[in-house]
Design an enzyme around this catalytic site. Sequence first.
Site, PDB file in Angstrom:
ATOM      1  N   GLY A  11       0.833  -1.203   0.000  1.00  0.00           N
ATOM      2  CA  GLY A  11       0.000   0.000   0.000  1.00  0.00           C
ATOM      3  C   GLY A  11       0.866   1.251   0.000  1.00  0.00           C
ATOM      4  N   ALA A  61      -5.366  -2.240   5.440  1.00  0.00           N
ATOM      5  CA  ALA A  61      -6.671  -1.719   5.850  1.00  0.00           C
ATOM      6  C   ALA A  61      -7.639  -1.738   4.678  1.00  0.00           C
ATOM      7  CB  ALA A  61      -6.526  -0.279   6.353  1.00  0.00           C
ATOM      8  N   THR A 102      -6.898   6.748  11.818  1.00  0.00           N
ATOM      9  CA  THR A 102      -7.378   7.847  10.981  1.00  0.00           C
ATOM     10  C   THR A 102      -8.105   8.931  11.769  1.00  0.00           C
ATOM     11  OG1 THR A 102      -9.042   8.333   9.284  1.00  0.00           O
ATOM     12  CG2 THR A 102      -9.418   6.381  10.561  1.00  0.00           C
ATOM     13  N   TYR A 126     -16.535   3.595   7.750  1.00  0.00           N
ATOM     14  CA  TYR A 126     -15.068   3.470   7.773  1.00  0.00           C
ATOM     15  C   TYR A 126     -14.526   3.887   9.140  1.00  0.00           C
ATOM     16  CZ  TYR A 126     -10.204   4.880   6.729  1.00  0.00           C
ATOM     17  OH  TYR A 126      -8.846   5.050   6.749  1.00  0.00           O
TER      18      TYR A 126
END
Length: 294
Positions: A11, A61, A102, A126
């Site tokens: 990622g 994720a 986040t 999310y």
Amino acid sequence: MTRWLVTGARGMLGRDLVAVLKDRGEAVTGLSRTDLDITDTGAVGDALARWGPDVVVNCAAWTAVDDAEASEDAALLVNGEAVGGMAACCAARGAALVQVSTDYVFDGLGREPYPEDGRPAPRTAYGRTKLAGERAVLEQPGLAGYVVRTAWLYGAHGPSFVATMIRKEQELEQVQVVDDQSGQPTWSADVADRIHVLITSAAAPGIYHATSSGETTWFGLAQEVFRLRGADPARVQPSKSSALARPAPRPAYSVLGHAAWERAGLTPIGDWRHALQRGLPGLVAVTAAAEPAS
Ligand SMILES: NC(=O)c1ccc[n+]([C@@H]2O[C@H](COP(=O)([O-])OP(=O)(O)OC[C@H]3O[C@@H](n4cnc5c(N)ncnc54)[C@H](OP(=O)(O)O)[C@@H]3O)[C@@H](O)[C@H]2O)c1
């Protein structure tokens, strides 16, 4: 020497983290989704037994924010349940675990930077699934668990708003960008650097905010990208989020406080403009390389 294991290593952040650790002479194993699906807790246990890391950094994720609204259970499996399994495996083997999280765990309705211990109140699927992952790490008995929250990420190895603006500057005379959402544009290499520093300085486990200092809006960020590319920032026009309906509401205010770094005697990431100046050339090079030959 610290032995590191990075999941989600293909990622955007995972790639930068593996590169930063290698550059600094650390022993690092990077595992992509093909190498290790983190939802397979048995395989996670096997990987820990095989590689024997001192620290695991979970960069894997479900990151499709809008898709998570219609698929919350599937997102929870990756962002929450799998992290719980990983936390248990790490605790059993005495490895520390860094879980990347986040700004979406907050409600985004604030007016002052959210402190690390601010009350989470996610307004999206999310955000709820990422909060479940945070709790799994922080509540795992016997685990040295770190939650590193970041936001507004851009990097050389993934799609991002900054990459989109580099492209749009080349393709369009004018672009409209929302000016009613504030945040901290953050270069993924800076997050990688702070994760390395956090662990090697033996900072206390807990929550840290790895975002740039200062704040701007998406409009301000787009103007800065244009300026650094030598283009006229006036080609970027401000617009309102209400013009862009999306399945998951975007936070109006995503500015995170950095007190935990200072308490640990460490420096938070510096000003977002300086970070963009350092990070932009890498994104420009990748964008140019991806363009079809004419
Ligand atoms: N990007 C941002 O603006 C932002 C902002 C705040 C926080 N974050 C957090 O930062 C972290 C890194 O994000 P990123 O931007 O680097 O995301 P990314 O580029 O989407 O990387 C996530 C990686 O996780 C992998 N993955 C997904 N499901 C997996 C599974 N079950 N097992 C193993 N790997 C799996 C993906 O593989 P595939 O590509 O093969 O699916 C992908 O390589 C995440 O925790 C994210 O929530 C990102």
